[in-house]
Design a protein around this motif. Structure first.
Motif, PDB file in Angstrom:
ATOM      1  N   ASN A   1      39.512  33.494  35.224  1.00  0.00           N
ATOM      2  CA  ASN A   1      39.948  32.549  34.203  1.00  0.00           C
ATOM      3  C   ASN A   1      39.856  33.224  32.835  1.00  0.00           C
ATOM      4  N   ARG A   2      40.975  33.791  32.395  1.00  0.00           N
ATOM      5  CA  ARG A   2      41.002  34.544  31.138  1.00  0.00           C
ATOM      6  C   ARG A   2      40.580  33.683  29.946  1.00  0.00           C
ATOM      7  N   ASN A   3      41.044  32.427  29.907  1.00  0.00           N
ATOM      8  CA  ASN A   3      40.724  31.561  28.779  1.00  0.00           C
ATOM      9  C   ASN A   3      39.229  31.271  28.685  1.00  0.00           C
ATOM     10  N   ARG A   4      38.594  31.033  29.839  1.00  0.00           N
ATOM     11  CA  ARG A   4      37.156  30.778  29.846  1.00  0.00           C
ATOM     12  C   ARG A   4      36.386  32.000  29.360  1.00  0.00           C
ATOM     13  N   ALA A   5      36.778  33.160  29.890  1.00  0.00           N
ATOM     14  CA  ALA A   5      36.082  34.399  29.512  1.00  0.00           C
ATOM     15  C   ALA A   5      36.219  34.660  28.020  1.00  0.00           C
ATOM     16  N   ALA A   6      37.434  34.538  27.500  1.00  0.00           N
ATOM     17  CA  ALA A   6      37.675  34.799  26.080  1.00  0.00           C
ATOM     18  C   ALA A   6      36.881  33.841  25.204  1.00  0.00           C
ATOM     19  N   SER A   7      36.863  32.569  25.586  1.00  0.00           N
ATOM     20  CA  SER A   7      36.142  31.562  24.807  1.00  0.00           C
ATOM     21  C   SER A   7      34.642  31.831  24.785  1.00  0.00           C
ATOM     22  N   ASN A   8      34.060  32.124  25.948  1.00  0.00           N
ATOM     23  CA  ASN A   8      32.613  32.355  26.029  1.00  0.00           C
ATOM     24  C   ASN A   8      32.198  33.625  25.297  1.00  0.00           C
ATOM     25  N   ILE A   9      32.992  34.670  25.444  1.00  0.00           N
ATOM     26  CA  ILE A   9      32.657  35.933  24.785  1.00  0.00           C
ATOM     27  C   ILE A   9      32.801  35.809  23.273  1.00  0.00           C
ATOM     28  N   ARG A  10      33.838  35.118  22.833  1.00  0.00           N
ATOM     29  CA  ARG A  10      34.009  34.901  21.397  1.00  0.00           C
ATOM     30  C   ARG A  10      32.849  34.080  20.830  1.00  0.00           C
ATOM     31  N   PHE A  11      32.399  33.081  21.607  1.00  0.00           N
ATOM     32  CA  PHE A  11      31.280  32.241  21.176  1.00  0.00           C
ATOM     33  C   PHE A  11      30.004  33.070  21.030  1.00  0.00           C
ATOM     34  N   ALA A  12      29.786  34.007  21.970  1.00  0.00           N
ATOM     35  CA  ALA A  12      28.605  34.873  21.909  1.00  0.00           C
ATOM     36  C   ALA A  12      28.631  35.720  20.636  1.00  0.00           C
ATOM     37  N   PHE A  13      29.790  36.268  20.306  1.00  0.00           N
ATOM     38  CA  PHE A  13      29.907  37.059  19.086  1.00  0.00           C
ATOM     39  C   PHE A  13      29.632  36.199  17.853  1.00  0.00           C
ATOM     40  N   THR A  14      30.164  34.993  17.861  1.00  0.00           N
ATOM     41  CA  THR A  14      29.961  34.090  16.717  1.00  0.00           C
ATOM     42  C   THR A  14      28.485  33.751  16.537  1.00  0.00           C
ATOM     43  N   LYS A  15      27.800  33.426  17.642  1.00  0.00           N
ATOM     44  CA  LYS A  15      26.381  33.075  17.567  1.00  0.00           C
ATOM     45  C   LYS A  15      25.535  34.266  17.123  1.00  0.00           C
ATOM     46  N   GLY A  16      25.991  35.468  17.426  1.00  0.00           N
ATOM     47  CA  GLY A  16      25.271  36.666  17.024  1.00  0.00           C
ATOM     48  C   GLY A  16      25.715  37.204  15.677  1.00  0.00           C
ATOM     49  N   HIS A  17      26.508  36.400  14.952  1.00  0.00           N
ATOM     50  CA  HIS A  17      27.011  36.779  13.627  1.00  0.00           C
ATOM     51  C   HIS A  17      27.831  38.065  13.682  1.00  0.00           C
ATOM     52  N   GLY A  18      28.619  38.174  14.747  1.00  0.00           N
ATOM     53  CA  GLY A  18      29.556  39.273  14.873  1.00  0.00           C
ATOM     54  C   GLY A  18      30.960  38.709  14.964  1.00  0.00           C
ATOM     55  N   ASN A  19      31.910  39.547  15.318  1.00  0.00           N
ATOM     56  CA  ASN A  19      33.275  39.050  15.491  1.00  0.00           C
ATOM     57  C   ASN A  19      34.074  39.946  16.424  1.00  0.00           C
ATOM     58  N   ILE A  20      34.971  39.306  17.185  1.00  0.00           N
ATOM     59  CA  ILE A  20      35.891  40.039  18.053  1.00  0.00           C
ATOM     60  C   ILE A  20      36.934  40.737  17.193  1.00  0.00           C
ATOM     61  N   GLY A  21      37.236  41.988  17.551  1.00  0.00           N
ATOM     62  CA  GLY A  21      38.248  42.731  16.824  1.00  0.00           C
ATOM     63  C   GLY A  21      39.506  42.915  17.661  1.00  0.00           C
ATOM     64  N   THR A  22      40.389  43.743  17.186  1.00  0.00           N
ATOM     65  CA  THR A  22      41.639  44.009  17.901  1.00  0.00           C
ATOM     66  C   THR A  22      41.407  45.131  18.918  1.00  0.00           C
ATOM     67  N   PRO A  23      42.229  45.185  19.980  1.00  0.00           N
ATOM     68  CA  PRO A  23      42.079  46.258  20.975  1.00  0.00           C
ATOM     69  C   PRO A  23      42.127  47.634  20.316  1.00  0.00           C
ATOM     70  N   GLY A  24      41.145  48.462  20.643  1.00  0.00           N
ATOM     71  CA  GLY A  24      41.101  49.806  20.088  1.00  0.00           C
ATOM     72  C   GLY A  24      40.284  49.947  18.816  1.00  0.00           C
ATOM     73  N   CYS A  25      39.757  48.806  18.307  1.00  0.00           N
ATOM     74  CA  CYS A  25      39.070  48.867  17.007  1.00  0.00           C
ATOM     75  C   CYS A  25      37.756  49.645  17.051  1.00  0.00           C
ATOM     76  N   VAL A  26      37.099  49.699  18.222  1.00  0.00           N
ATOM     77  CA  VAL A  26      35.842  50.454  18.302  1.00  0.00           C
ATOM     78  C   VAL A  26      35.789  51.431  19.481  1.00  0.00           C
ATOM     79  N   SER A  27      36.725  51.328  20.399  1.00  0.00           N
ATOM     80  CA  SER A  27      36.661  52.174  21.601  1.00  0.00           C
ATOM     81  C   SER A  27      36.742  53.662  21.267  1.00  0.00           C
ATOM     82  N   PHE A  28      37.365  53.997  20.128  1.00  0.00           N
ATOM     83  CA  PHE A  28      37.469  55.411  19.744  1.00  0.00           C
ATOM     84  C   PHE A  28      36.100  55.983  19.363  1.00  0.00           C
ATOM     85  N   MET A  29      35.108  55.105  19.174  1.00  0.00           N
ATOM     86  CA  MET A  29      33.756  55.552  18.829  1.00  0.00           C
ATOM     87  C   MET A  29      32.928  55.902  20.064  1.00  0.00           C
ATOM     88  N   PHE A  30      33.508  55.728  21.246  1.00  0.00           N
ATOM     89  CA  PHE A  30      32.794  55.977  22.499  1.00  0.00           C
ATOM     90  C   PHE A  30      33.538  57.021  23.326  1.00  0.00           C
TER      91      PHE A  30
END
Length: 241
Positions: free
Chosen positions: A104-133
């Motif tokens: 369920n893509r919608n459930r996963a996206a919603s829960n993961i976004r909520f986790a970032f929000t509660k941790g005072h972070g934010n979801i970025g665009t694809p590729g925004c941090v993967s180049f750092m790994f």
């Protein structure tokens, strides 16, 4: 993250209660399902399945459980799981990658976004941090479980094609190119080596240190919520814990 730090995290996870271990086994079972669906149930002819089985064994998953998971995956009529990668930022610009397997893509996206929000972070665009790994094969060896001396172990790893060998106080870390992971792992297994961890992983190129207590609290909250999410398989970050 050094081999020592990585090994400390591995030991902490393995010392968790049975409920936590069950969650780890469930996640590995989902990886087995995907690997079998993509390449079949024959471990000898499915490199991705070999890698998941190696990860399962390093996590002390019983052989019976592994075999049952493979058989179940081979005959499974379950809805296909979708693999999704989310990238974003935690407190003070820490880089975070979340790998999910979900029906369920919608459930996963919603829960993961909520986790970032509660941790005072934010979801970025694809590729925004993967180049750092960097994606690499990583083998962690517990010194207490290893009877081979350091020089012999290092030469065996490098001769088999390892990129790097790092000795820490209580562990060894062997890094490989993802394509050479199986070859190096099998060569060390032939020497009687067992692994505390064996997986293809994402390793940060640089690390961020958090000094503010609020940032540390928020980062821990974010990671805890992601760990509790059944859709989340793996979380990678560059926080120097």
């Amino acid at each position: 993250m050094s081999g020592h730090s990585k090994f400390s995290n591995i030991k902490a996870k393995k010392e968790k209660n049975d409920s936590a271990k069950g969650k780890i086994f469930t996640r590995i079972g989902k990886e087995i399902l995907i690997a079998v669906k993509e390449g079949g149930p024959d471990v000898n002819n499915n490199s991705k399945l070999r890698q998941v089985v190696a990860k399962a064994k390093a996590n002390n998953m019983p052989n019976d459980n592994i075999e049952r998971s493979i058989k179940k995956a081979a005959s499974s009529s379950e809805a296909d799981l979708e693999s999704i990668v989310y990238e974003g930022y935690g407190p003070n610009g820490t880089a975070i990658i979340v790998e999910a397997l979900t029906d369920n893509r919608n459930r996963a996206a919603s829960n993961i976004r909520f986790a970032f929000t509660k941790g005072h972070g934010n979801i970025g665009t694809p590729g925004c941090v993967s180049f750092m790994f960097d994606t690499k094969g990583q083998l962690i060896i517990d010194k207490e479980e290893c009877d081979v001396d350091t020089d012999t172990l290092m030469m065996a790893a490098l001769d088999a094609g390892a990129l790097d060998f790092v000795e820490e106080d209580d562990s060894y870390e062997v890094l490989t190119d993802p394509n050479d992971f199986d070859t190096v792992r099998e060569a060390l297994e032939a020497e009687g080596i067992t692994f505390a961890s064996a997986e293809i992983t994402r390793i940060p190129q640089t690390y961020v240190t958090l000094t503010d207590e609020t940032d540390i609290k928020n980062m821990n909250k974010l990671l805890e919520m992601l760990d509790e999410d059944d859709d989340v398989q793996n979380v990678y970050h560059n926080w120097e814990e």
